[in-house]
Write a protein that holds these residues in place. Structure first.
Motif, PDB file in Angstrom:
ATOM      1  N   PRO A  94      -8.226   2.622  -5.084  1.00 30.95           N
ATOM      2  CA  PRO A  94      -7.164   2.084  -4.209  1.00 30.95           C
ATOM      3  C   PRO A  94      -6.918   2.913  -2.959  1.00 30.95           C
ATOM      4  CG  PRO A  94      -6.495   1.936  -6.507  1.00 30.95           C
ATOM      5  CD  PRO A  94      -7.769   2.731  -6.492  1.00 30.95           C
ATOM      6  N   THR A 131      -1.807  -1.129  -3.939  1.00 32.82           N
ATOM      7  CA  THR A 131      -2.973  -0.311  -3.662  1.00 32.82           C
ATOM      8  C   THR A 131      -2.498   1.004  -3.077  1.00 32.82           C
ATOM      9  OG1 THR A 131      -5.240  -0.437  -2.811  1.00 32.82           O
ATOM     10  CG2 THR A 131      -3.461  -1.044  -1.287  1.00 32.82           C
ATOM     11  N   ASP A 177       0.870  -1.178   0.000  1.00 33.44           N
ATOM     12  CA  ASP A 177       0.000   0.000   0.000  1.00 33.44           C
ATOM     13  C   ASP A 177       0.906   1.226   0.000  1.00 33.44           C
ATOM     14  OD1 ASP A 177      -1.872   1.967   0.385  1.00 33.44           O
ATOM     15  OD2 ASP A 177      -2.271   1.478   2.476  1.00 33.44           O
ATOM     16  N   THR A 227      -8.729   1.484   0.196  1.00 34.09           N
ATOM     17  CA  THR A 227      -8.515   0.095   0.609  1.00 34.09           C
ATOM     18  C   THR A 227      -8.281  -0.038   2.106  1.00 34.09           C
ATOM     19  OG1 THR A 227      -7.566  -0.370  -1.569  1.00 34.09           O
ATOM     20  CG2 THR A 227      -7.187  -1.995   0.154  1.00 34.09           C
ATOM     21  N   LYS A 282      -8.259  -2.827  -5.733  1.00 30.96           N
ATOM     22  CA  LYS A 282      -9.104  -1.879  -5.022  1.00 30.96           C
ATOM     23  C   LYS A 282     -10.351  -2.609  -4.548  1.00 30.96           C
ATOM     24  CE  LYS A 282     -10.548  -0.487  -9.649  1.00 30.96           C
ATOM     25  NZ  LYS A 282     -10.506   0.588 -10.646  1.00 30.96           N
TER      26      LYS A 282
END
Length: 397
Positions: free
Chosen positions: A357, A321, A199, A360, A346
């Motif tokens: 995204p 993401t 992420d 998330t 996502k």
């Protein structure tokens, strides 16, 4: 108040994002409010001013207040990341209650033993994940390798106190990146056993590594899209807001425009002279993207070798993401550097306006909060409801 309703707060370097929702019986997450506010007192994963950060969180929550009623959120969970998180692995050993038979209760006791072996009075344990179990033989102990994530108690207590003064009582503090990975775990394409979930936001890249379908390692690196924005500010002589707009504009363009002599109209905020060659913009952005990805690779390289489940078995995929992770060129660069299949993911099951995204983390927090809150008693009116009541009176909603 419905305790299944969750207020998920994602503290990012650029923005504090809040989503209010719940997970239905069929697994679908329904949202009924959202809010955001610029982040203050938090720089690339480090808390620099607790009160300023608490104020930013309060502003974002007030946006949700305007979109929902006092019964909307039953439990409040705060997601954090960055340098304040400490991740480590520890092995817990216990004797199974029944010789030769391992139960969930045995695994839970082993996890507690693992936590006890690394206990530190200065840190609060946020998560304990059983990563690997060694099957016991009759008369032998059960060993469980665990992945433990902690944070400094002083920072957590100061933040809880500052938020409490605003009427926001937290039901839990969680690691943002892990919540994003756990929330998407059962929704990933191909359902791999060995994969890496990254992420990438404005200031932090949260990494979760799964082996055999279980979380085995995690980290928060001070890397993200803010570095790209800063390069654009300097290279193009624009302010931060303009640089962010140019970065988003670039992300929507095809890389095939390179070497075509294309000049982009990047005028905004009253400017009239920002006609920028695509190749120049590409050089600025892609050089920084490559640097960020290379630094992530350098960190993960030893773990890529360590966490192979069997000889000759490799990691099957990397999932990206987050706001910066959504940039197409980031996925292209990750696939090139790691030589592993890479996809951007996502939360597809959300309402269309929330499928991005950047949502998330909140999505994962809501799913986590639903599981936890299902076993929590509800007693009286929560501090959240009191806060909403006061805020609505002030805002005259």
């Amino acid at each position: 108040m419905d305790k299944k309703n969750i207020l998920a707060i994602d503290v990012g370097t650029g923005m504090v994002k809040v989503l209010a929702g719940r997970q239905e019986a069929d697994g679908r997450v329904e949202l009924f409010g959202s809010g955001a506010a610029p982040t203050e007192g938090y720089v690339r994963g480090a808390v620099t001013d607790v009160n300023a950060l608490a104020h930013s969180i309060k502003q974002a929550v007030e946006c949700v207040v305007m979109a929902t009623d006092s019964q909307a959120a039953g439990s409040v969970y705060l997601g954090i990341s960055g340098s304040m998180l400490v991740a480590q692995n520890s092995i817990g050993r216990v004797a199974p209650a029944s010789s030769g038979v391992v139960t969930n209760a045995d695994v839970e006791r082993a996890c507690k033993a693992a936590v006890f072996s690394v206990a530190n009075n200065e840190y609060e344990v946020l998560h304990v994940f059983p990563a690997k179990e060694i099957t016991t033989q009759p008369g032998e102990a059960l060993e469980v390798e665990t992945h433990i994530v902690s944070a400094p108690k002083t920072i957590l207590q100061s933040l809880i106190s500052a938020l409490g003064g605003s009427g926001i009582q937290l039901n839990g503090i969680v690691a943002s990146g892990i919540m994003a990975a756990e929330g998407m775990n059962n929704e990933l394409p191909c359902q791999p056993s060995n994969f890496i979930f990254i992420d990438i936001g404005a200031g932090v890249a949260d990494i979760s590594m799964y082996v055999g379908g279980r979380l085995s390692s995690s980290a928060s690196l001070p890397l993200g899209g803010d570095y790209i924005t800063s390069d654009l500010m300097q290279g193009l002589s624009v302010n931060r807001g303009h640089a962010e707009e140019i970065k988003r504009y670039y992300s929507r363009l095809s890389p095939n425009l390179r070497n075509q002599g294309v000049v982009l109209d990047c005028n905004d905020y009253g400017t009239v002279d920002k006609h920028i060659p695509f190749d120049f913009l590409c050089d600025i952005i892609e050089s920084r993207v490559e640097e960020i990805v290379t630094l992530v690779y350098d960190y993960l390289k030893p773990l890529l070798e360590k966490y192979l489940t069997n000889q000759g078995q490799a990691f099957e995929a990397i999932y990206l993401t987050g706001g910066c992770g959504a940039m197409p060129s980031v996925a292209t660069c990750v696939a090139k550097v790691f030589q592993i299949h890479t996809e951007t993911v996502k939360p597809e099951c959300l309402a269309a306006e929330y499928v991005h995204p950047a949502n998330t983390v909140c999505y994962g927090i809501i799913k986590h909060g639903t599981r936890i809150s299902a076993s929590e008693p509800v007693a009286g009116r929560s501090a959240w409801n009191l806060f909403v009541h006061k805020a609505k009176k002030l805002l005259k909603i």
